[in-house]
Design an enzyme around this catalytic site. Structure first.
Site, PDB file in Angstrom:
ATOM      1  N   TYR A   1      16.150  17.233  -2.205  1.00 47.44           N
ATOM      2  CA  TYR A   1      15.345  15.924  -3.183  1.00 47.44           C
ATOM      3  C   TYR A   1      15.788  15.212  -3.487  1.00 47.44           C
ATOM      4  O   TYR A   1      17.221  15.316  -3.956  1.00 47.44           O
ATOM      5  CB  TYR A   1      14.709  17.141  -4.148  1.00 47.44           C
ATOM      6  CG  TYR A   1      14.154  16.556  -4.844  1.00 47.44           C
ATOM      7  CD1 TYR A   1      12.610  16.399  -5.644  1.00 47.44           C
ATOM      8  CD2 TYR A   1      14.999  16.011  -6.259  1.00 47.44           C
ATOM      9  CE1 TYR A   1      12.092  15.910  -6.106  1.00 47.44           C
ATOM     10  CE2 TYR A   1      13.810  15.592  -7.500  1.00 47.44           C
ATOM     11  CZ  TYR A   1      12.790  15.039  -6.997  1.00 47.44           C
ATOM     12  OH  TYR A   1      11.949  14.793  -7.882  1.00 47.44           O
TER      13      TYR A   1
ATOM     14  N   LYS B   1      21.172  12.145 -13.763  1.00 52.78           N
ATOM     15  CA  LYS B   1      20.939  13.149 -14.655  1.00 52.78           C
ATOM     16  C   LYS B   1      21.716  13.302 -15.734  1.00 52.78           C
ATOM     17  O   LYS B   1      21.373  13.048 -17.200  1.00 52.78           O
ATOM     18  CB  LYS B   1      20.638  14.490 -13.634  1.00 52.78           C
ATOM     19  CG  LYS B   1      19.557  14.356 -12.988  1.00 52.78           C
ATOM     20  CD  LYS B   1      19.241  16.014 -12.466  1.00 52.78           C
ATOM     21  CE  LYS B   1      17.956  15.555 -12.331  1.00 52.78           C
ATOM     22  NZ  LYS B   1      17.027  15.636 -10.978  1.00 52.78           N
TER      23      LYS B   1
ATOM     24  N   ASP C   1      24.277  11.768  -2.948  1.00 53.39           N
ATOM     25  CA  ASP C   1      23.128  11.793  -3.788  1.00 53.39           C
ATOM     26  C   ASP C   1      23.578  13.358  -4.636  1.00 53.39           C
ATOM     27  O   ASP C   1      23.685  13.729  -5.091  1.00 53.39           O
ATOM     28  CB  ASP C   1      21.801  12.229  -3.781  1.00 53.39           C
ATOM     29  CG  ASP C   1      20.774  11.421  -4.581  1.00 53.39           C
ATOM     30  OD1 ASP C   1      21.231  11.600  -5.938  1.00 53.39           O
ATOM     31  OD2 ASP C   1      18.961  12.316  -4.702  1.00 53.39           O
TER      32      ASP C   1
ATOM     33  N   TYR D   1       4.316  17.815 -12.552  1.00 58.15           N
ATOM     34  CA  TYR D   1       3.425  18.342 -11.767  1.00 58.15           C
ATOM     35  C   TYR D   1       2.062  19.009 -12.246  1.00 58.15           C
ATOM     36  O   TYR D   1       2.505  20.709 -12.257  1.00 58.15           O
ATOM     37  CB  TYR D   1       4.646  19.193 -10.532  1.00 58.15           C
ATOM     38  CG  TYR D   1       5.405  18.511  -9.950  1.00 58.15           C
ATOM     39  CD1 TYR D   1       5.486  18.223  -8.886  1.00 58.15           C
ATOM     40  CD2 TYR D   1       6.707  17.910 -10.195  1.00 58.15           C
ATOM     41  CE1 TYR D   1       5.287  16.974  -7.878  1.00 58.15           C
ATOM     42  CE2 TYR D   1       7.914  16.610  -9.608  1.00 58.15           C
ATOM     43  CZ  TYR D   1       7.129  16.254  -8.167  1.00 58.15           C
ATOM     44  OH  TYR D   1       7.646  15.900  -7.755  1.00 58.15           O
TER      45      TYR D   1
HETATM   46  C1  LIG Z   1      16.592  14.664  -9.705  1.00 59.13           C
HETATM   47  C2  LIG Z   1      16.829  13.970  -8.284  1.00 59.13           C
HETATM   48  C3  LIG Z   1      16.993  13.359  -8.178  1.00 59.13           C
HETATM   49  C4  LIG Z   1      15.826  12.294  -9.421  1.00 59.13           C
HETATM   50  O1  LIG Z   1      16.524  12.236  -9.926  1.00 59.13           O
HETATM   51  P1  LIG Z   1      14.580  11.820 -11.701  1.00 59.13           P
HETATM   52  O2  LIG Z   1      15.951  10.958 -12.528  1.00 59.13           O
HETATM   53  O3  LIG Z   1      13.917  12.551 -11.773  1.00 59.13           O
HETATM   54  O4  LIG Z   1      13.976   9.812 -10.781  1.00 59.13           O
HETATM   55  C5  LIG Z   1      17.164  12.888  -7.416  1.00 59.13           C
HETATM   56  N1  LIG Z   1      18.418  13.123  -6.395  1.00 59.13           N
HETATM   57  C6  LIG Z   1      18.295  14.447  -7.078  1.00 59.13           C
HETATM   58  C7  LIG Z   1      19.762  15.697  -5.880  1.00 59.13           C
HETATM   59  C8  LIG Z   1      18.439  14.976  -8.173  1.00 59.13           C
HETATM   60  O5  LIG Z   1      18.596  16.014  -8.373  1.00 59.13           O
END
Ligand SMILES: *Cc1c(COP(=O)(O)O)cnc(C)c1O
Length: 425
Positions: A141, A271, A242, A14
């Site tokens: 997100y 992550k 997620d 970004y």
């Molecule tokens: C960081 C994140 C993503 C995306 O992961 P990337 O490895 O950056 O593609 C998706 N969902 C959540 C909740 C995240 O924190």
């Protein structure tokens, strides 16, 4: 380091080519410390975006990588399998909610989300139903690829830029009740309205359990998540959690859904999966969902990335999960949480501070004015810490191995910034 080349030719996350901000040259990292080229060391408050839970340059994770790289760093996963993948998936399934039995290994969080959405769509297609929509929350997100972005907060991710191309999904109001506040049943009203109104076109609900991360660092009440599970069951809609930011101990539970005592139908992790060593993610689902997906017209799940189950990443991830299984993370995260609970409330004495909140090893200071990125970053580095705020959010998710002295340094640096008007717009 050739910072001039970096500034002129390399995009960072970004960033603008017209007004590139300062980037700090890092030469190595160790434990909770990030080392700058000029010899200064910074206490890391970010775990490199939720990832480096065991700290940097960890001897056992290094060893796992060395051992694996001497055997093979990569081999295709089509028609071939290997121990690093098998061992990792065994451990992962033994830790995950017990209804999840099938693992799809992918390359990044965003891809794990794409995979979860495809699973849900193929599931309903197999059942002969057209369900083209997803229901999600505002302030969420889920990543930067198109499908992931389509279920991310429409304002934060500027859906207006992609109008006509980006699929349009259904957004319910995000929860208002914080984790430590008194539960307000009305929090679920909009979600209930949306799911009942659109039940026959919704393939799945997708949301971040307990903590909405990059969309606003909002930490909400477990009853909301419980209510979502009940409503998904009532209306026969799949639930995708997620856990990419929250998974692997960050919120004080191994997975955040444990705070609400619920299980997802599909779960995304990423992550911290390799403790920040390499990019790797996974989408887990139940036998029922997996078998239904594969019973349809395609006869298989339609996805297969080139670097699927990269052995090097799997070997490190397997070792990182083993370290978690030893159980020390729990006391470590509790210590960090106790420190946040003791220290963050006093920051409310500053006029600039709108709210403070914490859960597990996540601490958030929300300010009334947006930060001045260049100035606050300079101040933090001067204070010997690495914290990277966005907008009105100054937040910390330090490595689990952080000691009280490290957390104290992070909080002290934030307090210093709050006293400096240059750090805010
Ligand atoms: C960081 C994140 C993503 C995306 O992961 P990337 O490895 O950056 O593609 C998706 N969902 C959540 C909740 C995240 O924190």
């Amino acid at each position: 380091m050739d910072l001039d080349f970096d500034r002129r030719h390399i995009w960072h996350p970004y960033t603008s080519t017209l007004n590139p901000l300062t980037c700090y040259p890092v030469t190595s990292a160790d434990g909770v410390y990030v080392h700058l080229e000029d010899g200064r060391q910074l206490v890391d408050g970010m775990s490199s975006w939720w990832a480096a839970i065991h700290g940097y340059n960890h001897p056992q994770l290094n060893q796992a990588a060395h051992t694996q790289i001497d055997k093979m760093s990569h081999v295709m996963f089509g028609g071939i399998t290997h121990d690093p993948a098998i061992n990792l998936c065994k451990t992962l399934l033994s830790m995950a909610p017990e209804n999840l039995e099938q693992v799809f290994l992918a390359d990044s969080g965003s891809v794990a989300v794409e995979v979860s959405l495809k699973m849900a769509l193929q599931y309903w297609h197999s059942k002969g139903q057209q369900r083209p929509k997803f229901l999600t929350l505002r302030d969420g997100y889920h990543g930067d690829t198109f499908a992931a972005m389509s279920v991310t907060d429409p304002d934060n991710s500027m859906h207006s830029l992609y109008k006509g191309f980006l699929p349009e999904h259904i957004f319910a109001a995000s929860p208002k009740t914080g984790f430590h506040q008194e539960w307000d049943e009305a929090d679920l009203d909009d979600f209930r309205d949306k799911i009942s109104q659109h039940q026959h076109e919704i393939a799945a609900v997708i949301l971040e359990p307990m903590v909405q991360g990059a969309g606003g660092m909002r930490i909400y009440h477990p009853n909301f998540l419980q209510g979502v599970r009940v409503l998904c069951d009532e209306y026969g809609v799949l639930l995708i959690l997620d856990e990419i930011a929250t998974g692997f101990g960050r919120t004080g539970k191994l997975f955040a859904c444990e705070h609400a005592g619920i299980k997802p139908d599909i779960m995304c992790v990423g992550k911290a999966l390799t403790s920040g060593y390499m990019t790797l993610s996974a989408t887990l689902t139940s036998k029922e969902v997996a078998d239904t997906v594969c019973s349809g017209e395609a006869g298989c799940f339609m996805h297969g990335p080139t670097f699927m189950a990269n052995p090097l990443a799997c070997a490190v991830a397997g070792k990182s999960l083993e370290l978690l299984q030893q159980g020390e993370w729990q006391a470590q995260v509790e210590t960090i949480e106790a420190n946040f609970a003791a220290q963050l409330p006093k920051l409310l004495n500053y006029d600039l501070v709108k709210d403070v909140r914490w859960l597990g090893a996540i601490g958030v200071v929300e300010t009334k004015r947006p930060v001045n990125m260049e100035a606050i970053q300079t101040l933090f580095v001067g204070q010997g810490v690495w914290i990277r705020p966005f907008g009105k959010l100054i937040y910390m998710m330090p490595p689990f191995i952080s000691q009280d002295e490290h957390i104290n340094a992070l909080v002290a640096a934030i307090e210093t910034a709050l006293q400096d008007p240059h750090c805010f717009q």
